[in-house]
Design an enzyme around this catalytic site. Structure first.
Site, PDB file in Angstrom:
ATOM      1  N   HIS A   1      -1.670   2.107  -6.091  1.00  9.37           N
ATOM      2  CA  HIS A   1      -2.427   0.872  -5.835  1.00  9.37           C
ATOM      3  C   HIS A   1      -2.452  -0.042  -7.058  1.00  9.37           C
ATOM      4  O   HIS A   1      -2.577  -1.262  -6.922  1.00  9.37           O
ATOM      5  CB  HIS A   1      -3.855   1.210  -5.413  1.00  9.37           C
TER       6      HIS A   1
ATOM      7  N   LYS B   1      -2.322  -2.315   8.112  1.00  8.12           N
ATOM      8  CA  LYS B   1      -3.507  -1.805   8.799  1.00  8.12           C
ATOM      9  C   LYS B   1      -3.596  -2.394  10.203  1.00  8.12           C
ATOM     10  O   LYS B   1      -3.289  -3.560  10.416  1.00  8.12           O
ATOM     11  CB  LYS B   1      -4.767  -2.147   8.005  1.00  8.12           C
TER      12      LYS B   1
ATOM     13  N   TYR C   1      -9.565  -8.830  -5.280  1.00  8.27           N
ATOM     14  CA  TYR C   1      -8.456  -8.244  -6.035  1.00  8.27           C
ATOM     15  C   TYR C   1      -8.142  -9.043  -7.298  1.00  8.27           C
ATOM     16  O   TYR C   1      -7.558  -8.530  -8.231  1.00  8.27           O
ATOM     17  CB  TYR C   1      -7.188  -8.201  -5.174  1.00  8.27           C
TER      18      TYR C   1
ATOM     19  N   ARG D   1       0.867  -1.169   0.000  1.00  2.71           N
ATOM     20  CA  ARG D   1       0.000   0.000   0.000  1.00  2.71           C
ATOM     21  C   ARG D   1       0.914   1.232   0.000  1.00  2.71           C
ATOM     22  O   ARG D   1       2.036   1.179   0.496  1.00  2.71           O
ATOM     23  CB  ARG D   1      -0.896   0.029   1.234  1.00  2.71           C
TER      24      ARG D   1
ATOM     25  N   HIS E   1      -4.033  -9.105   3.975  1.00  4.45           N
ATOM     26  CA  HIS E   1      -5.493  -9.135   4.112  1.00  4.45           C
ATOM     27  C   HIS E   1      -5.896 -10.045   5.265  1.00  4.45           C
ATOM     28  O   HIS E   1      -5.392 -11.163   5.381  1.00  4.45           O
ATOM     29  CB  HIS E   1      -6.148  -9.669   2.839  1.00  4.45           C
TER      30      HIS E   1
ATOM     31  N   ARG F   1       0.156  -2.558  -6.696  1.00  4.41           N
ATOM     32  CA  ARG F   1      -0.226  -3.596  -5.728  1.00  4.41           C
ATOM     33  C   ARG F   1      -1.167  -4.610  -6.372  1.00  4.41           C
ATOM     34  O   ARG F   1      -0.997  -5.820  -6.218  1.00  4.41           O
ATOM     35  CB  ARG F   1      -0.906  -2.928  -4.528  1.00  4.41           C
TER      36      ARG F   1
END
Length: 308
Positions: free
Chosen positions: A249, A177, A284, A153, A275, A252
């Site tokens: 992105h 995250k 994705y 990211r 994830h 990615r």
């Protein structure tokens, strides 16, 4: 329910503290939640100025969603509704309210639009357009190599630290995250350009003491912004003649899609992307029916038996 006369501002402050301390969310994610709550609060102030937060019901939330649907895309409506659900989840948990006004409201229907995927030729063309005669050229090449090599990211790229680099083992440590860390393999090419950037460009910068461990720096010796990385990538895509909507992105997404097309399993890709759910990873991927049929024909025991 708690007896209180807490203002909207204080409710939001309590919620932000909860997101940061209890859920460990990043500053950018918390700002996104607060931005969505601002829209809802503005609607309440304009349409129901005297209402208390504990008296907000499902009908009021539905009227808010209906109003913003006139000018906001379904994907953004879904995000705002998700933010409101989390906010009222918190208020219910802390006993500031006794009824949840969002829990039975369905998310707006929306088409699933996947980001564009860059081909290897397009990635090479963009990297070839980097002006290596400038000091930032080597930095930009190292950044793009890292973006594509590791599927990062943009926030993970700009926060990457020198102390996160384990080149002898072939990995870097990424803080994603929720401050969750993961090990991600890095290519020899990306390692080479990072080392060149560190040794030939970065060490000659006058580095701000707050950013001594941050890998990618601007010419002032401070951390690059997300916006700057977006600008760099966009300008290179234009120079390379790439007729796609390109952002950091996109690298990615291309990383994950190319891995899948070359036989990597979803679980491995999930771990590298960071994830929590495999379902997110599947979104994705461009998994077409032909590819799925090839997998079944190659690996299903009955298909193997029929070929024998």
């Amino acid at each position: 329910m708690r007896q209180n006369s807490i203002s909207w501002k204080n409710y939001r402050k309590l919620f932000n503290d909860y997101l940061k301390l209890e859920r460990g969310l990043s500053k950018n994610t918390i700002l996104s939640y607060d931005f969505d709550l601002t829209k809802f609060q503005q609607y309440i102030n304009n349409s129901y100025p005297a209402i208390k937060i504990e008296d907000i019901d499902e009908e009021i939330v539905r009227s808010f969603i209906y109003e913003i649907s006139e000018f906001i895309a379904p994907s953004t409506q879904s995000r705002i509704l998700s933010s409101l659900k989390s906010f009222f989840d918190f208020l219910l948990l802390e006993k500031y309210i006794v009824k949840h006004p969002v829990i039975f409201i369905e998310l707006p229907r929306q088409g699933r639009k996947l980001p564009d995927v860059l081909s290897m030729e397009e990635i090479d063309a963009m990297i070839a357009c980097i002006d290596m005669s400038k000091d930032e050229g080597m930095r930009n090449k190292a950044m793009l190599e890292t973006l594509y090599s590791c599927g990062l990211r943009v926030s993970e790229l700009i926060n990457l630290k020198i102390s996160d680099l384990y080149f002898e083992e072939g990995f870097i440590v990424i803080t994603g995250k929720g401050n969750k860390q993961r090990f991600v393999p890095i290519s020899e090419s990306a390692v080479k350009w990072i080392i060149l950037y560190k040794d030939e460009i970065r060490k000659h910068l006058k580095i701000d003491s707050s950013y001594e461990d941050v890998l990618f720096l601007n010419r002032r010796g401070t951390q690059l912004s997300r916006a700057m990385v977006f600008t760099i990538v966009k300008e290179l895509s234009i120079l390379a003649g790439v007729r796609k909507k390109v952002s950091p992105h996109t690298f990615r997404h291309s990383f994950a899609t190319h891995l899948l097309e070359n036989g990597a399993d979803l679980r491995s890709i999930q771990l590298m992307l960071g994830h929590e759910s495999i379902t997110t990873t599947e979104i994705y991927m461009h998994i077409d029916r032909k590819r799925l049929r090839e997998v079944v024909n190659q690996y299903h025991p009955w298909a193997v038996k029929d070929k024998a």
